[in-house]
Design an enzyme around this catalytic site. Structure first.
Site, short mmCIF file in Angstrom:
data_model
loop_
_atom_site.label_atom_id
_atom_site.label_comp_id
_atom_site.label_asym_id
_atom_site.label_seq_id
_atom_site.Cartn_x
_atom_site.Cartn_y
_atom_site.Cartn_z
CB ALA A 16 -0.93 0.00 1.22
NE ARG A 21 13.93 8.12 -0.06
CZ ARG A 21 14.80 7.23 0.41
NH1 ARG A 21 14.37 6.27 1.21
NH2 ARG A 21 16.06 7.28 0.08
CD GLU A 167 12.24 0.71 10.87
OE1 GLU A 167 12.68 1.14 9.80
OE2 GLU A 167 12.07 -0.50 11.09
CG ASN A 182 13.29 -5.80 9.13
OD1 ASN A 182 13.07 -6.96 8.80
ND2 ASN A 182 12.33 -4.89 9.27
CG ASN A 381 -0.71 -6.41 -39.97
OD1 ASN A 381 -0.26 -5.36 -40.42
ND2 ASN A 381 -0.60 -6.75 -38.71
C1 UD1 Z 1 10.96 -1.14 6.01
C2 UD1 Z 1 11.20 -1.57 7.47
C3 UD1 Z 1 12.70 -1.63 7.74
C4 UD1 Z 1 13.37 -2.57 6.75
C5 UD1 Z 1 13.03 -2.21 5.30
C6 UD1 Z 1 13.49 -3.31 4.36
C7 UD1 Z 1 9.35 -0.83 8.89
C8 UD1 Z 1 8.88 0.23 9.83
N1 UD1 Z 1 10.56 -0.62 8.35
O1 UD1 Z 1 11.45 0.17 5.82
O2 UD1 Z 1 12.92 -2.09 9.04
O3 UD1 Z 1 14.77 -2.58 6.95
O4 UD1 Z 1 11.62 -2.06 5.12
O5 UD1 Z 1 13.32 -2.97 3.03
O6 UD1 Z 1 8.67 -1.81 8.71
N2 UD1 Z 1 3.63 -0.22 3.27
C9 UD1 Z 1 2.25 -0.28 3.33
N3 UD1 Z 1 1.60 0.64 4.11
C10 UD1 Z 1 2.26 1.60 4.83
C11 UD1 Z 1 3.66 1.64 4.75
C12 UD1 Z 1 4.33 0.72 3.96
O7 UD1 Z 1 1.63 -1.13 2.72
O8 UD1 Z 1 1.58 2.37 5.51
C13 UD1 Z 1 4.33 -1.21 2.42
C14 UD1 Z 1 5.10 -0.57 1.27
O9 UD1 Z 1 4.31 -0.59 0.08
C15 UD1 Z 1 6.32 -1.48 1.13
C16 UD1 Z 1 6.52 -2.04 2.51
O10 UD1 Z 1 5.32 -1.86 3.21
O11 UD1 Z 1 6.06 -2.54 0.24
C17 UD1 Z 1 7.67 -1.38 3.27
O12 UD1 Z 1 7.43 0.00 3.38
P1 UD1 Z 1 8.56 1.08 3.12
O13 UD1 Z 1 7.95 2.41 3.28
O14 UD1 Z 1 9.29 0.79 1.87
O15 UD1 Z 1 9.51 0.82 4.39
P2 UD1 Z 1 11.10 1.05 4.50
O16 UD1 Z 1 11.35 2.45 4.87
O17 UD1 Z 1 11.77 0.50 3.33
#
Ligand code: UD1
Ligand code: MG
Length: 459
Positions: A16, A21, A167, A182, A381
């Protein structure tokens, strides 16, 4: 393949996030690596590891994400996370699926496309050793942006005892020194996942509900948490266009190595681009600068000459393509057939030994065995509204610079004279001539030159 987990599990895929970015109108998880969306890659792993059900959490107004889910995982249930308030909140959007499921829960992020099924299986197996949550981690060369895994020692089978996940934005200077990160893949064996996630708050630098906070909450309740380490290359989470390019590079490097390991020669591997599903046979030779779009296969012993673009096409054993050929979806190039330079083929079958060696367009057609399509032939065609078929019989010979206006059939063994515009079917073994008839005017050029020279002399 590692043995599947001992218990049935539900996979919750989080898709979601807007991915601001990326600076894109497309939801982040719809961006592609090797011709398949990030989400598609993750759904393929979810199916491969044998989850009994899949829940996909999407954002509002993400019709493309819903459509992609329906296409790649038709049995998956879609949940909407109304506001993107963090990864814990996203898992809770699938509350109904989790509440009715008895068994383990695997959480995957849809922005992490390179994780291998075996790695996920290994994580699930860590639950069998008594952990209530197992997190897939990796040692990052550059951990910036990732959640850090705070651990204290090894608990057996190489898994680390996990205390908390911090985080990046919330980590202290000391915690930022931790390179164990993670990946986002977590497996839960707990009857109370919803109760745990309901305790997650937003007292952090992003004011978000972090899924990663679940670890500290579980530890406080005396539950066991472990971290299993995997290969960094698999864990890349795509948050920016630069990450997307990195993921593509990793995918391509692996696909090239795989093609070579299976017996193909790639003269300059770095210039050959594969899709997620490209299949290459043994003793195939691929010259530099070749691109494969989705749905392509190349049979044993085929040659793909330089600078060819192949998508949705099958090239059968011993066929020869290019240089500078383009094969589009629905194309089948049969055994030993040849498609030469500057030839485009779309939705057409070339049967065994058929040839189009130079400068041609062949669309919506069958070209029979050993037929020859001359240089500059165009299969007309399309009339601007509909597409029509052309059928070329076995052993037919189409002379250069002909236009075949579909629908039209050229019989077996027939000839089409060079430069013809063929609008009617041609009988087997006949010659069709459909062009202006040549006439000759003896001495015309001599007279013309004399006339013009005199005109010029008069000024
Ligand atoms: C997240 C993790 C981090 C990890 C990293 C790995 C958390 C708080 N952080 O950070 O520990 O090292 O991924 O790649 O979990 N998403 C939703 N709804 C939301 C927010 C996010 O569905 O409200 C989904 C995004 O579409 C994505 C995933 O969750 O597929 C991760 O979200 P993202 O915002 O990319 O988190 P990171 O900052 O990468
Ligand atoms: Mg991410």
């Amino acid at each position: 393949m590692i043995a599947p987990s001992s218990r049935p599990f539900l996979t919750v895929v989080l898709a979601a996030g807007k991915g601001t970015r990326m600076k894109s109108d497309l939801p982040k998880v719809m961006h592609s690596v090797a011709g398949r969306s990030l989400l598609g890659h993750v759904l393929a792993v979810s199916a491969d590891v044998g989850s009994i059900a899949t829940a996909v959490v999407v954002g509002p107004e993400m019709p493309s994400v819903r459509a992609e889910t329906a296409k790649q995982a038709p049995g998956a249930v879609v949940f909407e996370q109304v506001r993107q308030r963090g990864t814990a909140d996203a898992v809770l959007a699938a509350r109904a699926a989790i509440a009715t499921h008895s068994g383990d829960v695997l959480v995957m992020f849809a922005d992490t496309p390179l994780i291998a099924s075996d790695t996920v299986q290994r994580l699930l197996q860590a639950l069998d050793q008594g952990a209530e949550v197992a997190v897939l981690g990796f040692h990052a060369k550059d951990p910036t942006g990732y959640g850090r895994l705070v651990t204290d020692g090894i608990v057996g089978n190489g898994a680390a005892n996990l205390l908390a996940i911090r985080e990046h934005k919330d980590a202290s200077t000391a915690e930022r020194q931790i390179d164990f990160c993670n990946s986002g893949v977590m497996a839960f064996r707990t009857t109370n996942l919803l109760g745990i996630l309901d305790q997650v708050g937003t007292a952090n630098a992003s004011a978000e509900f972090y899924l990663t906070d679940a670890i500290a909450i579980m530890r406080r309740e005396g539950r066991r948490a472990v971290a299993v380490a995997g290969n960094e290359e698999e864990m890349l989470g795509v948050n920016t266009r630069a990450h997307l390019a990195q993921a593509e590079a990793v995918f391509q490097r692996r696909a090239r190595a795989h093609a070579m390991a299976e017996g193909a020669t790639l003269i300059d591997p770095d210039t050959v681009w594969f899709s997620f599903d490209t299949r290459i046979g043994r003793d195939v030779l691929i010259e530099p600068n070749v691109f494969f779009g989705p749905g392509s296969t190349v049979g044993d012993g085929a040659i793909i000459h330089a600078s060819s673009h192949i998508t949705g096409a099958s090239v059968e054993a011993g066929a020869e393509i290019g240089p500078f050929a383009r094969l589009r979806p629905g194309t089948r190039i049969g055994e030993g057939a040849k498609i030469g330079n500057f030839v485009e083929v779309k939705n057409a079958t070339f049967e065994k030994g058929a040839k189009a060696n130079h400068l041609a367009y062949i669309g919506d057609a069958r070209v029979g065995a050993k037929a020859n399509i001359g240089a500059g032939t165009i299969f007309c065609n399309y009339d601007g509204f509909f597409k029509y078929k052309t059928d070329i019989g076995a052993g037919a010979f189409v002379g250069s610079n002909s236009s075949l206006v579909a629908p039209v059939k050229i019989g077996d063994g027939a000839f089409v004279a060079s430069g013809s515009v063929v609008t009617r079917d041609v009988t087997a073994d006949a010659l069709a001539v459909a062009r202006g008839v040549q006439e000759e005017r003896p001495g015309w050029a001599t007279k013309f030159r004399a006339l013009m020279a005199a005109r010029k002399a008069r000024g």
